[in-house]
Design an enzyme around this catalytic site. Structure first.
Site, PDB file in Angstrom:
ATOM      1  N   GLU A   1       0.808  -1.223   0.000  1.00  0.00           N
ATOM      2  CA  GLU A   1       0.000   0.000   0.000  1.00  0.00           C
ATOM      3  C   GLU A   1       0.843   1.276   0.000  1.00  0.00           C
ATOM      4  O   GLU A   1       0.327   2.348  -0.320  1.00  0.00           O
ATOM      5  CB  GLU A   1      -0.958  -0.009   1.206  1.00  0.00           C
ATOM      6  CG  GLU A   1      -2.029  -1.099   1.064  1.00  0.00           C
ATOM      7  CD  GLU A   1      -2.835  -1.320   2.323  1.00  0.00           C
ATOM      8  OE1 GLU A   1      -4.006  -1.715   2.214  1.00  0.00           O
ATOM      9  OE2 GLU A   1      -2.305  -1.111   3.441  1.00  0.00           O
TER      10      GLU A   1
ATOM     11  N   ASP B   1     -11.273  -7.165  -2.748  1.00  0.00           N
ATOM     12  CA  ASP B   1     -12.129  -8.357  -2.654  1.00  0.00           C
ATOM     13  C   ASP B   1     -13.533  -7.927  -2.263  1.00  0.00           C
ATOM     14  O   ASP B   1     -13.790  -6.736  -2.067  1.00  0.00           O
ATOM     15  CB  ASP B   1     -11.542  -9.321  -1.595  1.00  0.00           C
ATOM     16  CG  ASP B   1     -11.441  -8.665  -0.227  1.00  0.00           C
ATOM     17  OD1 ASP B   1     -12.421  -8.743   0.527  1.00  0.00           O
ATOM     18  OD2 ASP B   1     -10.393  -8.045   0.088  1.00  0.00           O
TER      19      ASP B   1
HETATM   20  N1  SAH Z   1      -0.649  -8.969   5.233  1.00  0.00           N
HETATM   21  C1  SAH Z   1      -1.444 -10.120   5.589  1.00  0.00           C
HETATM   22  C2  SAH Z   1      -2.744  -9.761   6.276  1.00  0.00           C
HETATM   23  C3  SAH Z   1      -3.661  -8.862   5.504  1.00  0.00           C
HETATM   24  S1  SAH Z   1      -5.097  -8.494   6.420  1.00  0.00           S
HETATM   25  C4  SAH Z   1      -1.626 -10.992   4.361  1.00  0.00           C
HETATM   26  O1  SAH Z   1      -1.063 -10.698   3.314  1.00  0.00           O
HETATM   27  O2  SAH Z   1      -2.276 -12.015   4.453  1.00  0.00           O
HETATM   28  C5  SAH Z   1      -5.998  -7.598   5.242  1.00  0.00           C
HETATM   29  C6  SAH Z   1      -5.601  -6.158   5.026  1.00  0.00           C
HETATM   30  O3  SAH Z   1      -6.299  -5.640   3.924  1.00  0.00           O
HETATM   31  C7  SAH Z   1      -5.944  -5.237   6.186  1.00  0.00           C
HETATM   32  O4  SAH Z   1      -4.967  -4.235   6.306  1.00  0.00           O
HETATM   33  C8  SAH Z   1      -7.327  -4.664   5.820  1.00  0.00           C
HETATM   34  O5  SAH Z   1      -7.417  -3.289   6.091  1.00  0.00           O
HETATM   35  C9  SAH Z   1      -7.471  -4.898   4.324  1.00  0.00           C
HETATM   36  N2  SAH Z   1      -8.598  -5.742   3.883  1.00  0.00           N
HETATM   37  C10 SAH Z   1      -8.795  -6.088   2.579  1.00  0.00           C
HETATM   38  N3  SAH Z   1      -9.876  -6.883   2.448  1.00  0.00           N
HETATM   39  C11 SAH Z   1     -10.399  -7.046   3.699  1.00  0.00           C
HETATM   40  C12 SAH Z   1     -11.514  -7.789   4.199  1.00  0.00           C
HETATM   41  N4  SAH Z   1     -12.284  -8.524   3.410  1.00  0.00           N
HETATM   42  N5  SAH Z   1     -11.744  -7.758   5.532  1.00  0.00           N
HETATM   43  C13 SAH Z   1     -10.953  -7.031   6.347  1.00  0.00           C
HETATM   44  N6  SAH Z   1      -9.873  -6.325   5.917  1.00  0.00           N
HETATM   45  C14 SAH Z   1      -9.590  -6.315   4.598  1.00  0.00           C
END
Ligand code: SAH
Length: 234
Positions: A17, A202
């Protein structure tokens, strides 16, 4: 603009980001505080402090308070990705926050409505109208849909239809993520202007974990373009 923006704080939660922002400010100084790196420099010839807060509300809250106290920024912009709650939104579309609320603040067992912080004056935090309009009009430069709406935050990755429907019905959310309302609350507590800009990675449904992996880069870049255009216009 009514706001005088000499220095702007820009927060993302994850590397993706803020990656493009950092590319646009090759020379900057780095100060670490509470394990967060604050990068001070110029972007689009504006003075900025860019940082990666880390995921979740506590990280975002700490990061925001440090930006306000130690770096003397005049406003905070959050740029990142989110899960769409509004069924009209497609992956890559933009939500500019008009307001933010914590969807996982749940003291319903004691009679408080869902999302309400007990004994607090406010539980829904308003973004700065000027920053909202600046972001929204910057977004209209680009293909894809941009809407103004309510950003819901909680310490959970939402990935099922039932929760999406509940968040829309109970709290009228446009998108859901994990940091915006924390930034918003800290800003409100300090009387400080902010806006949250999110591009949809998503739909917060059963495919969210796959979509998130596939589209985070695209969505991060869409959100970045808005910030870049905003700063160009300032
Ligand atoms: N970096 C980790 C965790 C990501 S958590 C990984 O790659 O798996 C998801 C991140 O994207 C958070 O910062 C949140 O703000 C955002 N996000 C995107 N889609 C989301 C969703 N469906 N629910 C909650 N947060 C979401």
């Amino acid at each position: 603009m009514r706001l005088e923006l000499k220095q702007i704080g820009i927060i993302g939660a994850m590397d993706d980001e803020i990656a493009l922002l950092l590319e646009g400010m090759p020379e900057h100084s780095v100060t670490a505080s509470a394990g967060i790196e604050f990068r001070v420099g110029k972007f689009q010839s504006k003075q900025v402090v860019v940082c990666k807060s880390g995921v979740g509300k506590v990280n975002a809250a700490v990061c925001t308070q440090i930006l306000i106290d130690r770096f003397g920024v005049d406003a905070i912009i959050f740029t990142g990705v989110a899960g769409a709650l509004d069924p009209q939104l497609n992956i890559g579309d933009i939500v500019v926050s008009t307001e933010c609320q914590q969807h996982d603040m749940d003291v319903t067992a004691l009679g408080f409505p869902k999302g309400t912080i007990p004994f607090a004056e406010l539980s829904v935090f308003q973004a700065d109208p000027e920053l909202v309009e600046l972001a929204y009009s910057a977004a209209s430069q680009f293909d894809g849909q941009a809407v103004r709406g309510k950003v819901l935050s909680g310490d959970q990755f939402v990935a099922n239809r039932d929760t999406v429907e509940q968040l829309r019905e109970e709290l009228q959310g446009t998108c859901t993520e994990m940091e915006g309302a924390a930034v918003a609350q800290v800003c409100a507590m300090n009387g400080f202007p902010f806006v949250i800009i999110r591009s949809m990675s998503d739909r917060a449904d059963g495919s969210a974990h796959m979509n998130f992996t596939e589209f985070t880069q695209l969505a991060s870049s869409n959100s970045y373009r808005i910030v870049e255009e905003m700063l160009r216009r300032l």
